[in-house]
Scaffold this motif. Structure first.
Motif, PDB file in Angstrom:
ATOM      1  N   GLY A  52       0.059  -2.867   3.104  1.00  0.00           N
ATOM      2  CA  GLY A  52      -0.215  -2.380   1.756  1.00  0.00           C
ATOM      3  C   GLY A  52      -1.293  -1.310   1.754  1.00  0.00           C
ATOM      4  N   ARG A  53      -1.525  -0.751   0.590  1.00  0.00           N
ATOM      5  CA  ARG A  53      -2.565   0.279   0.461  1.00  0.00           C
ATOM      6  C   ARG A  53      -3.931  -0.334   0.688  1.00  0.00           C
ATOM      7  NH1 ARG A  53      -0.435   3.791  -4.376  1.00  0.00           N
ATOM      8  NH2 ARG A  53       0.913   5.086  -3.116  1.00  0.00           N
ATOM      9  N   GLU A  54      -4.649   0.261   1.621  1.00  0.00           N
ATOM     10  CA  GLU A  54      -6.000  -0.188   1.981  1.00  0.00           C
ATOM     11  C   GLU A  54      -6.029  -1.662   2.371  1.00  0.00           C
ATOM     12  OE1 GLU A  54      -8.701   0.884  -1.150  1.00  0.00           O
ATOM     13  OE2 GLU A  54      -8.077   2.985  -1.096  1.00  0.00           O
ATOM     14  N   GLY A  55      -4.898  -2.205   2.829  1.00  0.00           N
ATOM     15  CA  GLY A  55      -4.843  -3.590   3.282  1.00  0.00           C
ATOM     16  C   GLY A  55      -4.835  -4.626   2.178  1.00  0.00           C
ATOM     17  N   LYS A  56      -4.564  -4.201   0.967  1.00  0.00           N
ATOM     18  CA  LYS A  56      -4.632  -5.135  -0.157  1.00  0.00           C
ATOM     19  C   LYS A  56      -3.526  -6.183  -0.142  1.00  0.00           C
ATOM     20  CE  LYS A  56      -7.318  -2.244  -3.155  1.00  0.00           C
ATOM     21  NZ  LYS A  56      -7.513  -1.661  -4.462  1.00  0.00           N
ATOM     22  N   THR A  57      -2.332  -5.811   0.308  1.00  0.00           N
ATOM     23  CA  THR A  57      -1.236  -6.778   0.333  1.00  0.00           C
ATOM     24  C   THR A  57      -1.508  -7.878   1.338  1.00  0.00           C
ATOM     25  OG1 THR A  57       0.326  -5.049  -0.317  1.00  0.00           O
ATOM     26  CG2 THR A  57       1.257  -7.058   0.623  1.00  0.00           C
ATOM     27  N   VAL A  58      -1.893  -7.512   2.553  1.00  0.00           N
ATOM     28  CA  VAL A  58      -2.158  -8.524   3.578  1.00  0.00           C
ATOM     29  C   VAL A  58      -3.379  -9.361   3.210  1.00  0.00           C
ATOM     30  CG1 VAL A  58      -3.579  -7.137   5.156  1.00  0.00           C
ATOM     31  CG2 VAL A  58      -2.138  -8.954   6.059  1.00  0.00           C
TER      32      VAL A  58
END
Length: 80
Positions: A52-58
């Protein structure tokens, strides 16, 4: 109902819903002295969708896995 493999089932459901190649999703579940470690393997083209964008999903997935871990009394970590 929460069972001992709820973490793996949850991760599989969420990841397969996000990716374009759901048949290539593979999850390895290992229990060691540090708790439960879930290793996620996806098609290389799907890696961006999981992170995800900037690691937001993970980050969101890891937060939800921690909540499930509390329910099954285990420390759950995700490795991609």
């Amino acid at each position: 109902m929460i069972d001992e493999r709820s973490d793996e089932k949850f991760l599989e459901f969420v990841v397969k819903s996000l990716v374009d190649h759901p048949d290539e999703v593979k999850i390895d579940r290992v229990i060691d002295e540090m708790g439960v470690r879930l290793s996620l393997h996806v098609h290389p083209e799907d890696m961006g969708q999981i992170i995800g964008r900037e690691g937001k999903t993970v980050t969101a997935i890891r937060s939800l896995l921690k909540i499930i871990g509390r329910k099954i009394h285990a420390r759950v970590s995700l490795v991609i």
